[in-house]
Scaffold this active site. Sequence first.
Site, PDB file in Angstrom:
ATOM      1  N   ARG A 499      78.628  12.342  68.000  1.00 43.25           N
ATOM      2  CA  ARG A 499      78.403  10.912  68.209  1.00 43.25           C
ATOM      3  C   ARG A 499      79.175  10.391  69.422  1.00 43.25           C
ATOM      4  NH1 ARG A 499      74.183   9.060  65.549  1.00 43.25           N
ATOM      5  NH2 ARG A 499      74.980   6.966  65.781  1.00 43.25           N
ATOM      6  N   VAL A 500      78.570   9.417  70.094  1.00 43.65           N
ATOM      7  CA  VAL A 500      79.290   8.775  71.210  1.00 43.65           C
ATOM      8  C   VAL A 500      79.655   7.329  70.867  1.00 43.65           C
ATOM      9  CG1 VAL A 500      78.324  10.226  73.018  1.00 43.65           C
ATOM     10  CG2 VAL A 500      77.077   8.177  72.318  1.00 43.65           C
ATOM     11  N   ASP A 501      79.335   6.904  69.647  1.00 41.49           N
ATOM     12  CA  ASP A 501      79.673   5.534  69.234  1.00 41.49           C
ATOM     13  C   ASP A 501      80.740   5.590  68.134  1.00 41.49           C
ATOM     14  OD1 ASP A 501      78.266   6.515  67.117  1.00 41.49           O
ATOM     15  OD2 ASP A 501      76.540   5.192  67.343  1.00 41.49           O
ATOM     16  N   ASP A 502      80.966   4.480  67.466  1.00 45.73           N
ATOM     17  CA  ASP A 502      82.016   4.427  66.443  1.00 45.73           C
ATOM     18  C   ASP A 502      81.499   4.874  65.080  1.00 45.73           C
ATOM     19  OD1 ASP A 502      83.920   3.575  68.230  1.00 45.73           O
ATOM     20  OD2 ASP A 502      83.355   1.484  68.013  1.00 45.73           O
TER      21      ASP A 502
END
Length: 631
Positions: A499-502
């Site tokens: 993942r590149v988000d929270d």
Amino acid sequence: MYKWSIEDPAGFWSGIASQFYWKEKWGKQVFSENIDVTKGDVKIEWFKGGITNICYNCLDRNVEIGNGGKIAIYWEGNESNIDGSLTYSELLQKVCQLANYLKDAGIKKGDAVVIYLPMLMELPIAMLACARIGAIHSVVFAGFSAESLAQRIMDCKPKAVITCNAVKRGPKVLHLKDIVDAALSQSAENGISIDVCLTYENQSAMMRGDTKWHQGRDIWWQDVVPKYPMTCEVEWVDAEDPLFLLYTSGSTGKPKGVLHTTGGYMLYTATTFKYAFDYKPSDVYWCTADCGWITGHSYITYGPMLNGATVVVFEGAPTYPDAGRCWDIVDKYKVTLFYTAPTLIRSLMRAGDEYVTRYSRKSLRVLGSVGEPINPSAWRWFFNVVGDSRCPISDTWWQTETGGFMITPLPGGWPQKPGSATFPFFGVQPAIVDEKGVELQGECSGYLCLKHSWPGVFRTLYGDHERYETTYFKPFPGYYFSGDGCSRDKDGYYWLTGRVDDVINVSGHRIGTAEVESALVSHPQCSEAAVVGVEHEVKGQGIYAFVTLADGVPYSEELRKSLILTVRKQIGAFAAPDKIHWAPGLPKTRSGKIMRRILRKIASKQLDELGDISTLADPSVIDQLITLTDC
């Protein structure tokens, strides 16, 4: 086939659609799409105007072509001496009885039904019964807490809840009905009251007399459902009518209700199952996932049954009574196709090869992996030890939102690379873009997006189309943004990097950091919390929480346990933090934004890679955090 699917998607997918039963054929247009937010609202439709029913295609169609006597489900209980099975004819009869009951209870096309069940045969039965009458099922994984369940009930306002009194997972008894009772009283306090709670008596875990009861609302499944007729008229629906809602974690605290429709999803799950596992009618297929997640929707209930497959449904824990249970089940049912998650592979790998090698596993033909990127060492162990170096591995990349596999090997189709999901499935056009949204060519790494729609993609977030557009289509206009990072090697193989988000991926389950943070902050002695993901040798990622306590509250082991318990209670055991790191202060920018990048480095002990900390409002908090690492 891939070339055809990209050059002529309408021709390709309508050819596949014609293999299924349609009461009425779709209109002239096979699909219409706008995924570019700069050109108006995002809207995707496939086979609009086509009238069908997915339950009919899963069950009646198989019975009609002479497969009524074929086993649809082998059910394996928590204890290895408890099992059962249903043929396609028997499954159809049980689905019809429940569907008739639901209709009698006033449930109509378009109404929602929440299902909170463990892996009993009654779980796929309940899903198929809803689909038969055009009701929208929302399955909630039976590991979610009462608060999480209440949140979902309040969002989709179901006409009924289906559950069971209790379940045994391994040696533990879980009191599901108590959780449902708490959730229903919480939703009632918020103005959403449910009139029907259909409860299955799961005798292997708990007897009827010990179950708490709410007279007038609660009904025993065994008292009513078996009295209904074994045939039930099908409610024919449009291809674009909703089939189910499934809530998934986002980077903000509120779960998102992913809405899948009927026609495109039906084709996509059936086709991906058929090709990614090289399915043959003689196969026995076992997916270890739970129907509470998308994998259990697409690759236990719908995809396999649309192909008339025999499916194993397992109630228990894969390491109970010992780490050989999976291979015991494989030998018992002569499983040929085995689909599981890297987390389980890693935990079985740690237990040692002897648990695998004491079983024959000769029946195995194709292995599969789902939920997160599989690390090369786990891939090799799965291939060499479990599959005796003879079974190809379908390492599948996809999401709740995509409905089915997006990037996956086709067994025997091309050489495999341990840890790579390899190439896109039919109709899928991946694009790797940079921060500015410029598509990168050749060998590269960046953000994984998808060009154009495909039949299985979700159509909206329930009641929040704006969030649908903002989350998935606004980051890179003209593309669907997956939220995942990806690299492509010189041979064109795709490698997912996470993942590149929270959002953290724990054991293949997505957990929003915001959800865990808000649970921690609800603890009276916690004033602030920041949660990041760290590498975990079994779960892939673990949950690492930095916690700032209220003024004057001392650190203690009791408090640490109490904070973890708060998260378990509010979300569920699978979201409990692996580590609580005391934090007198958190690294923030002058505008108050928490610098999670720095917290990730501290959590991973990569202290030489902290980077520029000059923008922090108070750089001294870094040293305090490093000092408290092992406290």
